[in-house]
Write an enzyme that holds these catalytic residues in place. Structure first.
Site, PDB file in Angstrom:
ATOM      1  N   ASN A   6       3.736   3.846  14.019  1.00 37.50           N
ATOM      2  CA  ASN A   6       3.900   5.126  13.327  1.00 37.50           C
ATOM      3  C   ASN A   6       2.528   5.551  12.802  1.00 37.50           C
ATOM      4  OD1 ASN A   6       4.551   7.261  11.668  1.00 37.50           O
ATOM      5  ND2 ASN A   6       5.509   5.987  10.084  1.00 37.50           N
ATOM      6  N   LYS A   8       1.718   8.291  11.395  1.00 38.51           N
ATOM      7  CA  LYS A   8       1.755   9.206  10.239  1.00 38.51           C
ATOM      8  C   LYS A   8       0.824  10.399  10.510  1.00 38.51           C
ATOM      9  CE  LYS A   8       3.086   5.267   7.520  1.00 38.51           C
ATOM     10  NZ  LYS A   8       3.227   4.641   6.208  1.00 38.51           N
ATOM     11  N   HIS A  84      12.149   8.604   7.476  1.00 35.54           N
ATOM     12  CA  HIS A  84      11.097   7.741   6.929  1.00 35.54           C
ATOM     13  C   HIS A  84      11.014   7.951   5.412  1.00 35.54           C
ATOM     14  CE1 HIS A  84       7.146   6.110   6.018  1.00 35.54           C
ATOM     15  NE2 HIS A  84       7.305   5.385   7.115  1.00 35.54           N
ATOM     16  N   GLU A  86       8.629   8.323   3.478  1.00 41.28           N
ATOM     17  CA  GLU A  86       7.701   9.389   3.056  1.00 41.28           C
ATOM     18  C   GLU A  86       8.356  10.757   3.180  1.00 41.28           C
ATOM     19  OE1 GLU A  86       4.414   8.106   5.500  1.00 41.28           O
ATOM     20  OE2 GLU A  86       4.225   6.344   4.227  1.00 41.28           O
ATOM     21  N   GLU A 150      12.576  -0.616   5.824  1.00 40.22           N
ATOM     22  CA  GLU A 150      11.239  -0.486   5.264  1.00 40.22           C
ATOM     23  C   GLU A 150      11.328  -0.406   3.743  1.00 40.22           C
ATOM     24  OE1 GLU A 150       8.334   1.144   8.417  1.00 40.22           O
ATOM     25  OE2 GLU A 150       9.207   2.841   7.356  1.00 40.22           O
ATOM     26  N   GLY A 156       2.360   0.516   3.102  1.00 43.59           N
ATOM     27  CA  GLY A 156       0.985   0.917   2.817  1.00 43.59           C
ATOM     28  C   GLY A 156       0.406   0.258   1.577  1.00 43.59           C
ATOM     29  N   SER A 186       3.625  -2.904   5.769  1.00 41.02           N
ATOM     30  CA  SER A 186       2.430  -3.761   5.785  1.00 41.02           C
ATOM     31  C   SER A 186       2.505  -4.877   6.828  1.00 41.02           C
ATOM     32  CB  SER A 186       2.158  -4.330   4.397  1.00 41.02           C
ATOM     33  OG  SER A 186       1.910  -3.277   3.467  1.00 41.02           O
TER      34      SER A 186
HETATM   35  P1  PGA Z   1       2.485   0.397   6.858  1.00 36.20           P
HETATM   36  O1  PGA Z   1       3.543   1.574   7.135  1.00 36.20           O
HETATM   37  O2  PGA Z   1       2.566  -0.550   8.026  1.00 36.20           O
HETATM   38  O3  PGA Z   1       1.154   1.091   6.785  1.00 36.20           O
HETATM   39  O4  PGA Z   1       2.887  -0.269   5.576  1.00 36.20           O
HETATM   40  C1  PGA Z   1       4.794   1.324   7.736  1.00 36.20           C
HETATM   41  C2  PGA Z   1       5.582   2.596   7.841  1.00 36.20           C
HETATM   42  O5  PGA Z   1       5.565   3.372   6.868  1.00 36.20           O
HETATM   43  O6  PGA Z   1       6.227   2.883   8.864  1.00 36.20           O
END
Ligand code: PGA
Length: 225
Positions: A6, A8, A84, A86, A150, A156, A186
């Site tokens: 992903n 983003k 997601h 976010e 998640e 992140g 992560s």
């Molecule tokens: P990250 O993000 O691996 O940077 O923690 C995962 C995600 O939000 O899909």
């Protein structure tokens, strides 16, 4: 095993092309890349299935800033991430809109990675299972749909869930929904193998570590091992 990258809001078309020129995907694992809308066309047709990061429920209409499943299919996109954290945190996504997006994407022929996960505060308050139950209840059952667990506190932040935490949450989800469950939050080359070795972990949704072809390939190789 399925490993999804992903991106983003990173990588325009030029950087997308450069990534795919350098990326060497291993055999024996399903891999998908999820670039931003503006880079989908640059990513399609280069040997790795491409998913969008969101999709609207209507076929077309007055929905400024949104993209329909038919538009994605016309580009050669095979699926979409839906819900997601976010999107839920910053853009008002709810269980109801997640459900609508999933249903429309599946009906149009796209695959879906539907995301669930509790926040820090919800985990501390002992509400993890209740949150997962509520979120999973809104996700349709379909052979082209997988769920990504998640935990919001792990995205992140560098705070990966331990394999035990991931396993425990995945078991809860699988009791509610008979599907593959990816872990996200992560994931890195150093922790990917241990996470994906857990029986209820069927792959990974990778953010930051999917931006570099070498580290994303290493995570994909960990899924084969
Ligand atoms: P990250 O993000 O691996 O940077 O923690 C995962 C995600 O939000 O899909």
């Amino acid at each position: 095993m399925l490993v999804a990258g992903n991106w983003k809001m990173f990588k325009g078309p030029r950087e997308t092309t450069a990534f795919l020129e350098a990326f060497e995907p291993p055999a024996g694992v399903d891999i998908v890349l999820c670039p931003p809308f503006a880079s989908l066309a640059a990513a399609v047709g280069r040997g790795v299935p491409v998913y969008a990061q969101n999709v609207h429920w209507a076929a077309e209409g007055a929905f400024t800033g949104e993209v329909s499943a038919a538009m994605l299919l016309e580009l050669g996109v095979e699926g979409a991430i839906v819900g997601h954290s976010e999107r839920r945190q910053y853009f008002g996504e709810t269980d109801a809109t997640v459900q609508q997006r999933c249903e429309a994407a599946l009906a149009a022929g796209l695959s879906v990675i539907a995301c669930v996960g509790e926040t820090d505060a919800e985990r501390d308050a002992g509400k993890t299972e209740a949150v997962l139950r509520r979120q999973v209840a809104a996700i349709p059952r379909h052979e082209r749909l997988v769920i990504a667990y998640e935990p919001v506190w792990a995205i992140g932040t560098g705070k990966t869930a331990t394999p035990d935490i991931a396993q425990e949450a995945h078991v809860v989800i699988k009791e509610l929904h008979d599907t593959r469950v990816l872990y996200g939050g992560s994931v890195k080359p150093e922790n990917a193998a241990e996470l994906m070795a857990r029986p209820a972990v069927d792959g990974a949704l990778v953010g930051g570590a999917s931006l570099e072809p070498g580290s994303f390939a290493a995570i994909c190789r960990a899924a084969v091992a």
